[in-house]
Design a protein around this motif. Sequence first.
Motif, PDB file in Angstrom:
ATOM      1  N   LEU A  11       0.865  -1.184   0.000  1.00  0.00           N
ATOM      2  CA  LEU A  11       0.000   0.000   0.000  1.00  0.00           C
ATOM      3  C   LEU A  11       0.897   1.228   0.000  1.00  0.00           C
ATOM      4  O   LEU A  11       1.823   1.319   0.813  1.00  0.00           O
ATOM      5  N   GLY A  12       0.654   2.151  -0.928  1.00  0.00           N
ATOM      6  CA  GLY A  12       1.483   3.340  -1.011  1.00  0.00           C
ATOM      7  C   GLY A  12       0.667   4.571  -1.344  1.00  0.00           C
ATOM      8  O   GLY A  12      -0.389   4.484  -1.977  1.00  0.00           O
ATOM      9  N   THR A  13       1.142   5.729  -0.886  1.00  0.00           N
ATOM     10  CA  THR A  13       0.488   6.999  -1.174  1.00  0.00           C
ATOM     11  C   THR A  13       1.534   8.031  -1.554  1.00  0.00           C
ATOM     12  O   THR A  13       2.731   7.846  -1.315  1.00  0.00           O
ATOM     13  N   GLY A  14       1.052   9.138  -2.108  1.00  0.00           N
ATOM     14  CA  GLY A  14       1.931  10.241  -2.455  1.00  0.00           C
ATOM     15  C   GLY A  14       2.203  11.193  -1.311  1.00  0.00           C
ATOM     16  O   GLY A  14       2.940  12.166  -1.483  1.00  0.00           O
ATOM     17  N   GLY A  15       1.623  10.933  -0.135  1.00  0.00           N
ATOM     18  CA  GLY A  15       1.949  11.703   1.047  1.00  0.00           C
ATOM     19  C   GLY A  15       0.882  12.651   1.545  1.00  0.00           C
ATOM     20  O   GLY A  15       0.976  13.150   2.672  1.00  0.00           O
ATOM     21  N   GLN A  16      -0.163  12.925   0.754  1.00  0.00           N
ATOM     22  CA  GLN A  16      -1.163  13.896   1.200  1.00  0.00           C
ATOM     23  C   GLN A  16      -1.904  13.445   2.456  1.00  0.00           C
ATOM     24  O   GLN A  16      -2.281  14.276   3.285  1.00  0.00           O
ATOM     25  N   ASN A  17      -2.130  12.133   2.600  1.00  0.00           N
ATOM     26  CA  ASN A  17      -2.861  11.651   3.774  1.00  0.00           C
ATOM     27  C   ASN A  17      -2.085  11.912   5.066  1.00  0.00           C
ATOM     28  O   ASN A  17      -2.646  12.361   6.061  1.00  0.00           O
TER      29      ASN A  17
END
Length: 523
Positions: free
Chosen positions: A410-416
Amino acid sequence: MSTTLEDVPGNLLRKPSGKPENELQRTASSYKPLHSFSLNKEKSYQQQFADMYFLRLTKLKPAVEQIASAAWAETVIGGEPCKKAERVLDIRQGELCWVSGTVYIDMPLKPDILEDVSKDRWISAPITNDKYYSEDGTISISLEDESGRVPLTGEVLKDYTLVTGCIIAVLGTENADGDLEVIDIKLPELPPQPDRWAVSKQQPAANGGTAGKSKRKVVKDEDDDEEMTDSQPPKSSGGKIAIVSGLSFSSHDASHAIELSLLLEYLLGEALDPNAQQELSQISRLIIAGNSISLEDPRPVADGDKDSKDKQQKKYGYDASSYNALPSQLLDEFLSALLPSLPVTLLPGSRDPANASYPQQPIHAAMFPKSRVYTTVQPSKDGSSSNGESNWFDTVTNPWEGEVDGWRVLGTGGQNIDDIFKYVGSDDRLGMMECTARWRLSAPTAPDTLWSYPFQDDDPFVMQTCPHLYFVGCQPTFGTRVVTGPEGQAVRLVAVPSFTESHELVLVDSDTLDVTRVKISAV
């Protein structure tokens, strides 16, 4: 009469030995993307955002109540046994009880949608503060469900990180002011974690992984051709997954241009000794986690420049004549140089040309005229589509979920995490990532302060399964730790720093999930 090198005395030349050099072979990996955050083609913004909170509470309430019931079933304080309140409105003053619901935090510095509308700010990008948290004690925490809302108070609240949108269970008693005096809190904890290769056992690995051998040469084991069965999972590749974020290709900022060139040479194994090239051949996939493009324009506006002033006063904040295509062209050239050798997964970020609301949808392939030939579908000259090699260049959503070498990722671009940072007084980004995992929510503050699509049938931010690897891009500094759950779950957390500031990328071992930080420096 011909003369050979051996006939020339004292020469500094040597003829080729005729032996072929050892040919390096890049490691292949199994890759299966999951489209957990893809939106339907027909998007509607007519529904209310409240449906997301009801769906979230319905999904997570059974999990947190199971934990709370097991922990507080036999709790007796002052001779009074603990009782369960089915709803917030069922709480009675002076009775020891526990109840579950959704957290809502009211902060003076939080953006107010009514204020935005009244000041005509609703048509442009949201205006947010760098921090909602304040030390003056003006923060108000409440617990709500479908019946109502009750304020929470108590010293125990200081021991937990809480943000708007997370689901918890609280134990306490209502005081004379009508507030629930909290003495203990329970979280949903980590969701069930699937076995390694769980997805690949159900579906074959996608091209661009082990099926992408036509693009690169791969060392095969003796029994590499054996078919995978449920009782025999695929063999580990022994490779590494490279993760980088914040490349920030720009038309005006060349401060890290040398490091970007060195990063490209590093990933391709150019200008390095044979031992280093052998190690780099183990990198089986590159994941770019957001903010690949920088769209900031530092040019000041002159006082007498009327046209510039008019552009600044554009009502919708956009002027087509000021668009600069160079940053996306530089990114396209960077990717096109990598893709013949290395598959790439690209997540959008807050600065990339994708929708601003969460979850961000993939950056359109039209932005990459040189690299899009490696995408799943290739447009032809007549306007039709032809199938390319699947997932070699995979433009995905943000957040993104998939299986890489058998591990659930699971990965995100950091906004969360950046939005959660505004709610708390801590700088521990890994702690915030751990909280999202224990809340079972990848983006708990959506849709309150993190712009989101108004889901009506499902809340994709609820973690149905526990990932093995959880990374977040565009963070201030690098960090990693392993967190465990009550049922033996183990999650490797990785905070990936912005390459613009740190000049670092992260390598994750495909067998052990051990993490190595690599510094790219021109010095």
